[in-house]
Design a protein around this motif. Structure first.
Motif, PDB file in Angstrom:
ATOM      1  N   LYS A 104       0.826  -1.203   0.000  1.00 18.01           N
ATOM      2  CA  LYS A 104       0.000   0.000   0.000  1.00 18.01           C
ATOM      3  C   LYS A 104       0.860   1.253   0.000  1.00 18.01           C
ATOM      4  N   LEU A 105       1.970   1.232   0.725  1.00 20.70           N
ATOM      5  CA  LEU A 105       2.890   2.365   0.715  1.00 20.70           C
ATOM      6  C   LEU A 105       3.432   2.598  -0.687  1.00 20.70           C
ATOM      7  N   LEU A 106       3.779   1.510  -1.367  1.00 26.48           N
ATOM      8  CA  LEU A 106       4.318   1.624  -2.716  1.00 26.48           C
ATOM      9  C   LEU A 106       3.259   2.202  -3.658  1.00 26.48           C
ATOM     10  N   ALA A 107       2.023   1.735  -3.525  1.00 30.91           N
ATOM     11  CA  ALA A 107       0.952   2.238  -4.378  1.00 30.91           C
ATOM     12  C   ALA A 107       0.727   3.725  -4.150  1.00 30.91           C
ATOM     13  N   LYS A 108       0.748   4.158  -2.892  1.00 33.70           N
ATOM     14  CA  LYS A 108       0.552   5.580  -2.612  1.00 33.70           C
ATOM     15  C   LYS A 108       1.721   6.415  -3.130  1.00 33.70           C
ATOM     16  N   ALA A 109       2.936   5.877  -3.028  1.00 34.02           N
ATOM     17  CA  ALA A 109       4.088   6.590  -3.566  1.00 34.02           C
ATOM     18  C   ALA A 109       3.981   6.725  -5.079  1.00 34.02           C
ATOM     19  N   ARG A 110       3.530   5.664  -5.748  1.00 32.92           N
ATOM     20  CA  ARG A 110       3.343   5.726  -7.196  1.00 32.92           C
ATOM     21  C   ARG A 110       2.303   6.779  -7.569  1.00 32.92           C
ATOM     22  N   LEU A 111       1.197   6.805  -6.853  1.00 33.61           N
ATOM     23  CA  LEU A 111       0.146   7.772  -7.157  1.00 33.61           C
ATOM     24  C   LEU A 111       0.593   9.201  -6.875  1.00 33.61           C
ATOM     25  N   ALA A 112       1.569   9.354  -5.977  1.00 32.90           N
ATOM     26  CA  ALA A 112       2.100  10.689  -5.668  1.00 32.90           C
ATOM     27  C   ALA A 112       3.154  11.135  -6.679  1.00 32.90           C
ATOM     28  N   GLY A 113       3.530  10.260  -7.621  1.00 29.21           N
ATOM     29  CA  GLY A 113       4.469  10.644  -8.657  1.00 29.21           C
ATOM     30  C   GLY A 113       5.846  10.042  -8.548  1.00 29.21           C
ATOM     31  N   ALA A 114       6.045   9.098  -7.602  1.00 24.43           N
ATOM     32  CA  ALA A 114       7.374   8.501  -7.397  1.00 24.43           C
ATOM     33  C   ALA A 114       7.523   7.177  -8.131  1.00 24.43           C
ATOM     34  N   ASP A 115       6.787   7.006  -9.217  1.00 27.52           N
ATOM     35  CA  ASP A 115       6.757   5.721  -9.902  1.00 27.52           C
ATOM     36  C   ASP A 115       8.134   5.265 -10.370  1.00 27.52           C
ATOM     37  N   GLY A 116       9.015   6.200 -10.717  1.00 25.29           N
ATOM     38  CA  GLY A 116      10.329   5.831 -11.220  1.00 25.29           C
ATOM     39  C   GLY A 116      11.406   5.746 -10.162  1.00 25.29           C
ATOM     40  N   SER A 117      11.041   5.903  -8.899  1.00 24.53           N
ATOM     41  CA  SER A 117      12.034   5.900  -7.831  1.00 24.53           C
ATOM     42  C   SER A 117      12.688   4.533  -7.678  1.00 24.53           C
ATOM     43  N   ALA A 118      14.014   4.534  -7.548  1.00 28.04           N
ATOM     44  CA  ALA A 118      14.741   3.276  -7.332  1.00 28.04           C
ATOM     45  C   ALA A 118      14.343   2.620  -6.016  1.00 28.04           C
ATOM     46  N   LEU A 119      13.876   3.407  -5.063  1.00 35.00           N
ATOM     47  CA  LEU A 119      13.447   2.844  -3.783  1.00 35.00           C
ATOM     48  C   LEU A 119      12.334   1.823  -3.977  1.00 35.00           C
ATOM     49  N   LEU A 120      11.410   2.101  -4.869  1.00 29.83           N
ATOM     50  CA  LEU A 120      10.285   1.199  -5.064  1.00 29.83           C
ATOM     51  C   LEU A 120      10.753  -0.143  -5.618  1.00 29.83           C
ATOM     52  N   GLY A 121      11.747  -0.103  -6.502  1.00 32.65           N
ATOM     53  CA  GLY A 121      12.320  -1.338  -7.000  1.00 32.65           C
ATOM     54  C   GLY A 121      12.983  -2.142  -5.897  1.00 32.65           C
ATOM     55  N   TRP A 122      13.620  -1.456  -4.949  1.00 31.40           N
ATOM     56  CA  TRP A 122      14.235  -2.153  -3.824  1.00 31.40           C
ATOM     57  C   TRP A 122      13.179  -2.812  -2.950  1.00 31.40           C
ATOM     58  N   TRP A 123      12.070  -2.118  -2.680  1.00 29.76           N
ATOM     59  CA  TRP A 123      11.007  -2.708  -1.871  1.00 29.76           C
ATOM     60  C   TRP A 123      10.522  -4.015  -2.486  1.00 29.76           C
ATOM     61  N   ARG A 124      10.459  -4.059  -3.801  1.00 23.83           N
ATOM     62  CA  ARG A 124       9.952  -5.256  -4.479  1.00 23.83           C
ATOM     63  C   ARG A 124      10.879  -6.462  -4.301  1.00 23.83           C
ATOM     64  N   THR A 125      12.102  -6.247  -3.828  1.00 22.24           N
ATOM     65  CA  THR A 125      13.013  -7.361  -3.559  1.00 22.24           C
ATOM     66  C   THR A 125      12.837  -7.911  -2.148  1.00 22.24           C
ATOM     67  N   PHE A 126      12.001  -7.290  -1.317  1.00 23.29           N
ATOM     68  CA  PHE A 126      11.772  -7.779   0.039  1.00 23.29           C
ATOM     69  C   PHE A 126      11.128  -9.168  -0.025  1.00 23.29           C
ATOM     70  N   PRO A 127      11.278  -9.969   1.045  1.00 25.68           N
ATOM     71  CA  PRO A 127      10.629 -11.289   1.076  1.00 25.68           C
ATOM     72  C   PRO A 127       9.145 -11.187   0.757  1.00 25.68           C
ATOM     73  N   GLN A 128       8.660 -12.148  -0.016  1.00 31.46           N
ATOM     74  CA  GLN A 128       7.274 -12.135  -0.458  1.00 31.46           C
ATOM     75  C   GLN A 128       6.415 -13.047   0.418  1.00 31.46           C
ATOM     76  N   PRO A 129       5.161 -12.680   0.620  1.00 32.50           N
ATOM     77  CA  PRO A 129       4.278 -13.483   1.481  1.00 32.50           C
ATOM     78  C   PRO A 129       3.798 -14.750   0.797  1.00 32.50           C
TER      79      PRO A 129
END
Length: 212
Positions: A104-129
């Motif tokens: 949800k944090l990632l989705a809100k960041a994307r909607l705020a305009g941070a879609d290209g941020s390298a941080l979001l790509g790093w979050w996607r490497t976190f362990p998956q449920p």
């Protein structure tokens, strides 16, 4: 999930879907699951900084259009995402339910305009449920639960001031973006219910099947 040694599921949904109420009920039960959340009343005293940061991010960063970049907003939101990742790693074998995780944090960041941020790509490497439980809610019901906009913060609607149209459009986009982020995972949709106890019971049944 292949390669995932962590025994956890994630509960996610739009704003005012009822996640916090359902998780509070699960927490008070005798079920053997650990529940992780960055809600103020769920943080340990030594992690109270996160509660203060979240309030300030909403008020000082998201609430002041143009004063901060979308990348800066994502940087601040990252504190919550990393906190949840760190808490998961402390007890990897303990069955755990995580409130929203980074999705949800990632989705809100994307909607705020941070879609290209390298941080979001790093979050996607976190362990998956092992599984995502998506708690659904109609925007009309969520609007009523927000007190017709009275309880909204700047990361829950489009526009400078809250109104029904800005809320409806934002929540629809938020739902689409979250679904995009979890599309590669097993997802169970928990349908909207008016009774928080029934919602918690529906979630409990899915968790029992998934986590054992």
């Amino acid at each position: 999930m292949p390669g995932n040694s962590l025994a956890f599921c994630v509960l996610v949904g739009p704003d005012y879907a009822g996640k916090s109420s359902a998780l509070s009920r699960l927490r008070r039960s005798d079920l053997p699951w650990r529940i992780l959340s960055v809600d103020d009343d769920q943080l340990a005293p030594e992690h109270a900084l996160l509660a203060r940061l979240r309030r300030d991010v909403v008020r000082e960063v998201a609430g002041r259009a143009g004063a901060w970049s979308p990348d800066f907003l994502a940087t601040m939101l990252q504190t919550a995402a990393v906190h949840l990742r760190d808490r998961l790693a402390e007890q990897p074998a303990t069955p755990t339910v995580v409130d929203s995780y980074y999705y949800k944090l990632l989705a809100k960041a994307r909607l705020a305009g941070a879609d290209g941020s390298a941080l979001l790509g790093w979050w996607r490497t976190f362990p998956q449920p092992r599984r995502v439980l998506y708690l659904d809610v109609a925007p009309e019901v969520a609007w009523q639960r927000s007190g017709a906009g009275a309880a909204l913060n700047r990361l829950e609607h489009y526009g400078e001031l809250p109104n029904w149209d800005g809320f409806r459009r934002y929540q629809n986009d938020l739902a689409k973006t979250m679904h995009d982020e979890i599309s590669h995972l097993p997802v169970t949709v928990v349908q909207q219910q008016d009774d928080p106890d029934l919602t918690a019971e529906s979630i409990r049944k899915v968790l029992e099947d998934e986590l054992g």
